[in-house]
Enzyme design. Structure first.
Site, PDB file in Angstrom:
ATOM      1  N   ARG A 164       0.832  -1.209   0.000  1.00 58.53           N
ATOM      2  CA  ARG A 164       0.000   0.000   0.000  1.00 58.53           C
ATOM      3  C   ARG A 164       0.863   1.254   0.000  1.00 58.53           C
ATOM      4  NH1 ARG A 164      -4.334  -0.742   4.795  1.00 58.53           N
ATOM      5  NH2 ARG A 164      -3.900   1.472   4.996  1.00 58.53           N
ATOM      6  N   ARG A 175       0.951   8.999   9.608  1.00 60.49           N
ATOM      7  CA  ARG A 175      -0.256   8.326  10.112  1.00 60.49           C
ATOM      8  C   ARG A 175      -0.162   8.111  11.619  1.00 60.49           C
ATOM      9  NH1 ARG A 175      -0.462   3.154   6.706  1.00 60.49           N
ATOM     10  NH2 ARG A 175      -2.535   2.750   7.531  1.00 60.49           N
TER      11      ARG A 175
HETATM   12  P1  AMP Z   1      -6.761   2.453   7.631  1.00 59.29           P
HETATM   13  O1  AMP Z   1      -6.693   1.355   6.631  1.00 59.29           O
HETATM   14  O2  AMP Z   1      -7.827   2.262   8.650  1.00 59.29           O
HETATM   15  O3  AMP Z   1      -5.411   2.741   8.255  1.00 59.29           O
HETATM   16  O4  AMP Z   1      -7.190   3.782   6.841  1.00 59.29           O
HETATM   17  C1  AMP Z   1      -6.429   4.246   5.727  1.00 59.29           C
HETATM   18  C2  AMP Z   1      -6.705   5.728   5.544  1.00 59.29           C
HETATM   19  O5  AMP Z   1      -8.095   5.941   5.298  1.00 59.29           O
HETATM   20  C3  AMP Z   1      -6.374   6.614   6.737  1.00 59.29           C
HETATM   21  O6  AMP Z   1      -5.007   6.969   6.786  1.00 59.29           O
HETATM   22  C4  AMP Z   1      -7.276   7.819   6.457  1.00 59.29           C
HETATM   23  O7  AMP Z   1      -6.741   8.642   5.437  1.00 59.29           O
HETATM   24  C5  AMP Z   1      -8.534   7.150   5.899  1.00 59.29           C
HETATM   25  N1  AMP Z   1      -9.503   6.822   6.965  1.00 59.29           N
HETATM   26  C6  AMP Z   1      -9.914   5.584   7.348  1.00 59.29           C
HETATM   27  N2  AMP Z   1     -10.818   5.658   8.339  1.00 59.29           N
HETATM   28  C7  AMP Z   1     -10.990   6.965   8.608  1.00 59.29           C
HETATM   29  C8  AMP Z   1     -11.762   7.696   9.548  1.00 59.29           C
HETATM   30  N3  AMP Z   1     -12.577   7.072  10.426  1.00 59.29           N
HETATM   31  N4  AMP Z   1     -11.677   9.053   9.557  1.00 59.29           N
HETATM   32  C9  AMP Z   1     -10.882   9.690   8.682  1.00 59.29           C
HETATM   33  N5  AMP Z   1     -10.104   9.072   7.784  1.00 59.29           N
HETATM   34  C10 AMP Z   1     -10.144   7.719   7.718  1.00 59.29           C
END
Ligand code: AMP
Length: 217
Positions: A164, A175
């Site tokens: 990714r 992050r």
């Molecule tokens: P994750 O796979 O959960 O780490 O999400 C990947 C990316 O999606 C994050 O770095 C954010 O840019 C976006 N994202 C996912 N969930 C949220 C959320 N609840 N609020 C805001 N951005 C989100």
């Protein structure tokens, strides 16, 4: 056992997805990952995906209004009625308060468990930078800790695993910063409910799952 509605808090790479998968198999509830939903929207080139991609690529949070709208629709789907695991939502207190309202109005329920998976930053960086995803099944592998049967390939042995974009070094750091800026506020939001459980996510996945099972049973 009565219906479970779990929320996972934890940094990216803390194991929320892995543990959600195990819970889903045993407890037959649906896993809702906002990250997966957004990646699907990006892949399909939808309006939501186009807007979200810019935030995701730089490791920032997508705006609360977009996420809240997306989750309002998702939680109204019939499969949520048998119980669910929220993985990656809410990530801000604004989203958490909106979630409370959504649960009350659409499902007449509330969260049963809030599980905070805690892992120090250093192992998180190692986990995320070595993480590879199968485009066939969505399953996560790791170049060192959980390699696929055929090096670098998905389950069919010929489709390359994906690294990714946001699992690359600079974005991982960003992050984690974003996560730490919200983490305590979210935990404080859930503490008074008595439903918050802290779990050591640095153990191996099977041991973490045992700890979670004890909390759920
Ligand atoms: P994750 O796979 O959960 O780490 O999400 C990947 C990316 O999606 C994050 O770095 C954010 O840019 C976006 N994202 C996912 N969930 C949220 C959320 N609840 N609020 C805001 N951005 C989100």
């Amino acid at each position: 056992m009565s219906k479970i509605q779990i929320l996972f808090l934890g940094a990216p790479g803390s194991g929320k997805g892995t543990q959600s998968e195990k819970i889903t198999e045993e407890f037959h509830v649906v896993q809702i990952s906002t990250g997966d939903m957004l990646r699907e929207a990006v892949k399909n080139g939808t309006e939501l995906g186009i807007i979200a991609k810019a935030f995701m690529d730089e490791g920032s949070l997508v705006t609360d209004d977009i996420i809240i709208k997306m989750m309002k629709e998702r939680l109204q789907a019939i499969d949520c009625q048998k119980g669910f695991i929220l993985d990656g939502f809410p990530r801000t207190v604004t989203q958490a308060t909106a979630l409370d309202t959504m649960l009350q109005t659409s499902l007449e329920c509330c969260l049963t468990h809030v599980i905070s998976l805690e892992v120090p930053d250093e192992p998180i960086i190692e986990r995320l930078s070595g993480r590879r995803i199968s485009p066939l099944t969505g399953k996560a592998y790791h170049v060192k800790f959980n390699p696929p049967a055929v090096n670098g390939m998905s389950e069919d042995g010929k489709t390359p695993l994906i690294h990714r974009d946001d699992d690359k070094s600079e974005t991982i750091i960003k992050r984690l910063e974003v996560f730490h800026s919200q983490a305590d506020m979210l935990k404080n939001y859930y503490k008074p409910s008595g439903k918050l459980h802290i779990v050591d996510g640095s153990k191996d996945p099977a041991a973490v799952y045992e700890d979670i099972r004890k909390i759920l049973s």
